[in-house]
Enzyme design. Structure first.
Site, PDB file in Angstrom:
ATOM      1  N   SER A 126      30.982 -32.845 100.988  1.00  0.00           N
ATOM      2  CA  SER A 126      31.874 -33.736 100.245  1.00  0.00           C
ATOM      3  C   SER A 126      33.212 -33.053 100.028  1.00  0.00           C
ATOM      4  O   SER A 126      33.286 -31.813  99.935  1.00  0.00           O
ATOM      5  CB  SER A 126      31.254 -34.084  98.887  1.00  0.00           C
ATOM      6  OG  SER A 126      32.196 -34.724  98.045  1.00  0.00           O
ATOM      7  N   TYR A 138      27.650 -30.895  91.620  1.00  0.00           N
ATOM      8  CA  TYR A 138      27.808 -31.511  92.938  1.00  0.00           C
ATOM      9  C   TYR A 138      28.667 -30.638  93.846  1.00  0.00           C
ATOM     10  O   TYR A 138      28.346 -30.428  95.023  1.00  0.00           O
ATOM     11  CB  TYR A 138      28.442 -32.883  92.762  1.00  0.00           C
ATOM     12  CG  TYR A 138      28.447 -33.752  93.993  1.00  0.00           C
ATOM     13  CD1 TYR A 138      27.259 -34.222  94.547  1.00  0.00           C
ATOM     14  CD2 TYR A 138      29.654 -34.143  94.575  1.00  0.00           C
ATOM     15  CE1 TYR A 138      27.268 -35.052  95.661  1.00  0.00           C
ATOM     16  CE2 TYR A 138      29.667 -34.971  95.686  1.00  0.00           C
ATOM     17  CZ  TYR A 138      28.484 -35.423  96.221  1.00  0.00           C
ATOM     18  OH  TYR A 138      28.493 -36.246  97.322  1.00  0.00           O
ATOM     19  N   LYS A 142      27.317 -29.037  97.303  1.00  0.00           N
ATOM     20  CA  LYS A 142      27.919 -29.422  98.587  1.00  0.00           C
ATOM     21  C   LYS A 142      28.623 -28.243  99.256  1.00  0.00           C
ATOM     22  O   LYS A 142      28.684 -28.171 100.488  1.00  0.00           O
ATOM     23  CB  LYS A 142      28.878 -30.592  98.377  1.00  0.00           C
ATOM     24  CG  LYS A 142      28.184 -31.908  98.051  1.00  0.00           C
ATOM     25  CD  LYS A 142      27.182 -32.300  99.126  1.00  0.00           C
ATOM     26  CE  LYS A 142      26.662 -33.707  98.946  1.00  0.00           C
ATOM     27  NZ  LYS A 142      25.673 -34.074  99.999  1.00  0.00           N
TER      28      LYS A 142
END
Length: 241
Positions: A126, A138, A142
């Site tokens: 991402s 996150y 990622k």
């Protein structure tokens, strides 16, 4: 030539778009997700990737029934929280889906790829891996996906298996809308995200799927260990990983 691909998170968003574009090219797509949906028309195996036992059971069924030529680890989980709000259980859940499940699913199909001397691995990272507010869990997960994919590329190069990363920017998916474009801050978030995208709009799942399709293609045999930002230019400013 027709190949068989395993796609996690295949019933919505980028996973569903990837399944559709691959099926349109005549490939067989096996889907793994929590719940079946009529939009996904390939062979389907239900599993909550948060549960490693259920994931293992589904993968055992997949590998018993199909020869997998390539895998797309598309399933993801994002729980936006500022640093002072990060719940350690949420942190663990985000890593379970984005990192552990990616490793587990790839491990399941890897022996067949090694035996045949051919395979394609595409992992989803991402733009958030480069840094974005409320992305401690996150962004870390990622970024980890990028690091381990580059490692796999080195380990598997001589075995005829490529490993690459597609890293989307803001994309109109169910998860993106749920996390960013709902609630009282929806309008402000919409403006803030668009301000970071030079192209001036959000991406579509089909645009991300097109790049995934490229990495899976048999003709992309000299491309491995790469991270392709599909982000409308939003990664140009930050230092790329």
């Amino acid at each position: 030539m027709s190949d068989t691909f395993l796609v996690t998170g295949a019933t919505q968003g980028i996973g569903l778009a990837t399944a559709r574009i691959l099926m349109a090219d005549g490939h067989t797509v096996i889907g793994i997700a929590r719940n079946p949906k009529p939009e996904f028309r390939g062979p389907f195996f239900s599993a909550d990737l948060l549960d490693r036992q259920l994931t293992a059971a589904a993968l055992e069924q997949v590998t018993a029934a199909y020869r997998i030529d390539g895998i797309v680890n598309c399933a993801g989980l994002n729980i936006p929280e500022g640093l002072e709000e990060v719940d350690l259980d949420h942190l663990q859940q985000v890593f379970e889906v984005n990192v552990r499940a990616t490793v587990q699913c790839t491990q399941a199909v890897l022996p067949g790829m090694i035996e045949r001397g051919y395979g394609r691995i595409v992992n989803l990272s991402s733009r958030g891996a480069l840094g974005r507010p409320k992305r401690t869990s996150y962004g870390a997960a990622k970024a980890g996906v990028i690091g381990m994919t580059r490692t796999w590329a080195l380990e598997l190069a001589e075995k005829g298996i490529t490993a690459n990363v597609v890293s989307p920017g803001p994309t109109e998916t169910e998860m993106f809308r749920r996390n960013n474009l709902t609630g009282p801050e929806a309008a402000a978030n919409h403006r803030r995200f668009l301000a970071d995208v030079p192209i001036g709009r959000f991406g579509t799942p089909d645009e991300i799927a097109f790049v995934i399709q490229f990495f899976l293609d048999r003709r992309a045999s000299f491309v491995t260990g790469q991270v392709l930002q599909v982000c409308g230019g939003s990664s140009v400013g930050p230092m790329p990983l």
